[in-house]
Motif scaffolding. Sequence first.
Motif, PDB file in Angstrom:
ATOM      1  N   VAL A 132       1.212 -39.452  12.074  1.00 47.39           N
ATOM      2  CA  VAL A 132       1.913 -38.971  13.271  1.00 47.39           C
ATOM      3  C   VAL A 132       1.679 -37.470  13.391  1.00 47.39           C
ATOM      4  CG1 VAL A 132       4.141 -38.719  14.430  1.00 47.39           C
ATOM      5  CG2 VAL A 132       3.684 -40.753  13.046  1.00 47.39           C
ATOM      6  N   LEU A 133       1.338 -37.026  14.595  1.00 51.04           N
ATOM      7  CA  LEU A 133       1.110 -35.606  14.840  1.00 51.04           C
ATOM      8  C   LEU A 133       1.848 -35.189  16.095  1.00 51.04           C
ATOM      9  CD1 LEU A 133      -2.147 -33.620  14.417  1.00 51.04           C
ATOM     10  CD2 LEU A 133      -1.019 -33.562  16.643  1.00 51.04           C
ATOM     11  N   ASP A 134       2.615 -34.114  15.983  1.00 52.68           N
ATOM     12  CA  ASP A 134       3.385 -33.594  17.104  1.00 52.68           C
ATOM     13  C   ASP A 134       2.839 -32.221  17.468  1.00 52.68           C
ATOM     14  OD1 ASP A 134       5.330 -32.443  18.801  1.00 52.68           O
ATOM     15  OD2 ASP A 134       6.890 -33.730  17.954  1.00 52.68           O
ATOM     16  N   PRO A 135       2.000 -32.132  18.521  1.00 49.13           N
ATOM     17  CA  PRO A 135       1.407 -30.844  18.900  1.00 49.13           C
ATOM     18  C   PRO A 135       2.442 -29.800  19.280  1.00 49.13           C
ATOM     19  CG  PRO A 135       0.257 -32.665  19.969  1.00 49.13           C
ATOM     20  CD  PRO A 135       1.507 -33.228  19.360  1.00 49.13           C
ATOM     21  N   GLU A 136       3.548 -30.235  19.903  1.00 49.70           N
ATOM     22  CA  GLU A 136       4.557 -29.278  20.346  1.00 49.70           C
ATOM     23  C   GLU A 136       5.223 -28.590  19.167  1.00 49.70           C
ATOM     24  OE1 GLU A 136       8.700 -29.194  22.933  1.00 49.70           O
ATOM     25  OE2 GLU A 136       7.298 -30.848  23.195  1.00 49.70           O
ATOM     26  N   GLN A 137       5.558 -29.377  18.135  1.00 53.99           N
ATOM     27  CA  GLN A 137       6.204 -28.813  16.948  1.00 53.99           C
ATOM     28  C   GLN A 137       5.200 -28.309  15.916  1.00 53.99           C
ATOM     29  OE1 GLN A 137       9.327 -31.138  15.150  1.00 53.99           O
ATOM     30  NE2 GLN A 137       9.875 -32.102  17.071  1.00 53.99           N
ATOM     31  N   GLN A 138       3.902 -28.600  16.139  1.00 54.32           N
ATOM     32  CA  GLN A 138       2.863 -28.222  15.183  1.00 54.32           C
ATOM     33  C   GLN A 138       3.170 -28.808  13.801  1.00 54.32           C
ATOM     34  OE1 GLN A 138      -0.129 -25.757  15.702  1.00 54.32           O
ATOM     35  NE2 GLN A 138       0.231 -27.024  17.496  1.00 54.32           N
ATOM     36  N   ARG A 139       3.513 -30.107  13.785  1.00 53.11           N
ATOM     37  CA  ARG A 139       3.828 -30.794  12.532  1.00 53.11           C
ATOM     38  C   ARG A 139       3.095 -32.122  12.497  1.00 53.11           C
ATOM     39  NH1 ARG A 139      10.220 -31.124  12.037  1.00 53.11           N
ATOM     40  NH2 ARG A 139       9.746 -31.651   9.874  1.00 53.11           N
TER      41      ARG A 139
END
Length: 223
Positions: A132-139
């Motif tokens: 899982v990758l969350d570009p907004e949170q950079q996580r």
Amino acid sequence: MHCLVVDDETRLTDLVVRYLTESGHTAEGRYDGPSGLAAARDPRVDAVLLDVMLPGMDGVEVCRTLRGEGIDVPVVLLTARGAISERVAGLDAGADDYVVKPFAMEELLARLRAISRRRPEPSGRLTVGDLVLDPEQQRAWRADTELELSRREFDVLRVLMENAGCVVTRLQLLDEVWDGETDLRSNAIDVHVSKVRGKVDRAFGRTTITTLRGRGYRLETAP
């Protein structure tokens, strides 16, 4: 889909977690209200299966607290047969659906599919298997483990996940990650892909990112 199952009947919780996992999802269990509430706050959770009668904090209060905090994760209540007042209270508190005990696993999975169709993935979040990758949170996470990635490594993984199952060429990585700041003769691309592979694959005993000699790299969709 990553599901959270919260029920003080440990045998039932473990059974549901195992069924969801065997059905191609990821899942985890909690056995009381406070720990269920804490786990439901995790942005990686896509749906919560929540028993109404829980020790420490009942399921209706857990749901109400989540909604009060602005957490819009889908919630399916698990209620006793004939407990109409519980269902009404839960739906009024913000639950999306309910399933009456005892239930068939197939029905439970169908309810989860239905609420997933009604509620799309958070904007921009990428999911490939248990990555899982969350570009907004950079996580980014693999299963339940958060990945420690540099900015370049994060961007390399993002491009691979955006093109999962397809070949990503070195030129594509050069354009999207380095913005032309290096050239194809540099080993920077190979070095960063190797670092990402070490953190995403080797650390978990996986082979997800493959090298296609002379063509580029590919993130496999079924590691």
